[in-house]
Design an enzyme around this catalytic site. Structure first.
Site, short mmCIF file in Angstrom:
data_model
loop_
_atom_site.label_atom_id
_atom_site.label_comp_id
_atom_site.label_asym_id
_atom_site.label_seq_id
_atom_site.Cartn_x
_atom_site.Cartn_y
_atom_site.Cartn_z
N LYS A 53 0.84 -1.21 0.00
CA LYS A 53 0.00 0.00 0.00
C LYS A 53 0.88 1.25 0.00
O LYS A 53 0.61 2.20 -0.74
CB LYS A 53 -0.95 -0.02 1.21
N GLN A 97 -4.44 -1.60 9.55
CA GLN A 97 -4.35 -2.92 8.93
C GLN A 97 -4.95 -3.98 9.85
O GLN A 97 -4.57 -4.07 11.03
CB GLN A 97 -2.87 -3.23 8.61
N ASP A 120 -10.84 2.89 3.73
CA ASP A 120 -11.11 1.46 3.60
C ASP A 120 -12.62 1.19 3.47
O ASP A 120 -13.03 0.10 3.07
CB ASP A 120 -10.60 0.72 4.86
#
Ligand code: NAP
Length: 286
Positions: A53, A97, A120
Site C-alpha cells: 500500500k 491494517q 477502507d
C-alpha cells in the site's frame, strides 16, 4: 470452452495512471493526497500488505505515513494516534491494517477513524450510506470487483448473481453493490444447504470464502462470469484463490486469476478513495 481471463493487473495499471494524474493536478492546487497506515504487531502477511500500500501511494505521487506498534501495545496508544491523524488536515485517508491483536475491539478501532478519512470504507457510517445507495467510501475489494465488471461490460441488471461469503469487508458489501446495479443477488455462506444449487444457476459468481480451490468447474453454469476474491497460501508457498481455476476456466465465460485478478484492484481502489478524500479537501479550500 476456455474462459476469457479478466486481467486485474492491466486494469489496475490503467486506473492507477488516471489516479496519478489526478494527484498531480491536486498537488498543483497545493494539496498532496496523503494516506496514513497503522500496523500493529508482526503478522508477516499484514506487513506485506502495508508495504504494498505504501509503495502504491508513492508510485501515484501520494504522501504516505506509516506507524507501527508492537503486538502488546495498549489500545489507547493506537486510539491516540488515530485521534491525532483525524485532526491533521494534511492527512486524507487513515487505514488500520487488520487483523488486530486480541486486546483490540476491531469495530471500536474502525469507528474511531473519522468517516471522512475512512478510505477502507469499513466505518459503520460509510457502510450505512452504501446500504442506502448514497455516496460514501466503498470498501475497496468489492468496489474493485465492480470496476472489473464494468470494464468487462458485464450487464448486471437482471443478472442472477451469487456471492459466496458474508463478511463485512467483502461478501456483504459485494452483495449490496451488485443489488444496487440491478442484479438479483443470493448470498451463500457456511450454513447454506445446497451451495451447488445456487452456484449452478448463477450468471455471476463471486467467491470470497477463504478456502483454496473450493469452487470447482462442476459448480459453475456454462458461460458464467467467475470472480475469485480469495487469497490463500498453499503449503508450497504459492498463492491460489477460492476457485479451482483449471476446472472453472473450462466452464466459465470469463474468470479472474489469482494472483493478478482482484488483488491489485483492491489497492487501486484504496488509492481512488484517498484521492477522492483529498479532492473534497481541495474543493472545500477553494
Ligand atoms: P471471512 O471473513 O473468513 O469470510 C468467509 C466467508 O466464507 C464466511 O461468510 C463463511 O461463512 C463463508 N464460508 C466458509 N466456508 C464456507 C463453505 N464451506 N461454504 C460456503 N461458504 C463458506 O473471509 P473474508 O475476509 O471475507 O475473505 C474471503 C477471502 O477473500 C479470503 O481468502 C481472503 O484472504 C480474501 N480477501 C482478498 C482480498 C483481496 O484484496 N483480493 C481482500 C480481502 C479478502 P460464515 O459466515 O457462515 O462463517
Amino acid at each position: 470452452m476456455s474462459a476469457r481471463i479478466i486481467d486485474g493487473n492491466a486494469l489496475s495499471q490503467k486506473v492507477r495512471e488516471d489516479i496519478a494524474q489526478g494527484a498531480a493536478e491536486l498537488i498543483k492546487q497545493g494539496v498532496q493526497p496523503c494516506l496514513a497506515v497503522i500496523l500493529v504487531g508482526d503478522n508477516p502477511a499484514s506487513a506485506v500488505y502495508v508495504r504494498n500500500k505504501v509503495n502504491a501511494c508513492e508510485k501515484a505521487g501520494f504522501r504516505s505515513l506509516k506507524f507501527t506498534f508492537p503486538v502488546e501495545v495498549a489500545p489507547d496508544e493506537v486510539f491516540d494516534k488515530i485521534a491525532e491523524l483525524n485532526a491533521d488536515p494534511s492527512v486524507h485517508g487513515i487505514l488500520v491494517q487488520l487483523p488486530l491483536p486480541r486486546q483490540f475491539d476491531e469495530n471500536k478501532v474502525l469507528e474511531a477513524i473519522s468517516p471522512e478519512k475512512d478510505v477502507d470504507g469499513f466505518h459503520a457510517e460509510n457502510f450505512g450510506l452504501l446500504l442506502q445507495g448514497r455516496k460514501s467510501f466503498y470498501p475497496c475489494t468489492p468496489w474493485g470487483v465492480m470496476k472489473m465488471l464494468e470494464a468487462e461490460n458485464v450487464q448486471l441488471s437482471g443478472m442472477e448473481a451469487v456471492v459466496i461469503g458474508r463478511s463485512n469487508i467483502v461478501g456483504k458489501p459485494m452483495a449490496v453493490m451488485l443489488l444496487s446495479q440491478g442484479a438479483t443477488v443470493t448470498v451463500c455462506h457456511s450454513k447454506t444447504r445446497d451451495l451447488h444449487f445456487h452456484t449452478r444457476r448463477a450468471d455471476l459468481v463471486v467467491a470470497a470464502i477463504g478456502k483454496p480451490r473450493f469452487l470447482t468447474g462442476d459448480m459453475i453454469k456454462p458461460g458464467a462470469v467467475v470472480i475469485d476474491v480469495g487469497i490463500n497460501r498453499l503449503p508450497d508457498g504459492k498463492l491460489c484463490g477460492d476457485v479451482d481455476f483449471e476446472s472453472a476456466r473450462e466452464v466459465a465465460g470469463a474468470i479472474t486469476p489469482v494472483p493478478g485478478g482482484v488483488g491489485p484492484m483492491t489497492i487501486t481502489m484504496l488509492l481512488a478513495n484517498t484521492l477522492e478524500s483529498a479532492r473534497r479537501v481541495a474543493a472545500a479550500k477553494a
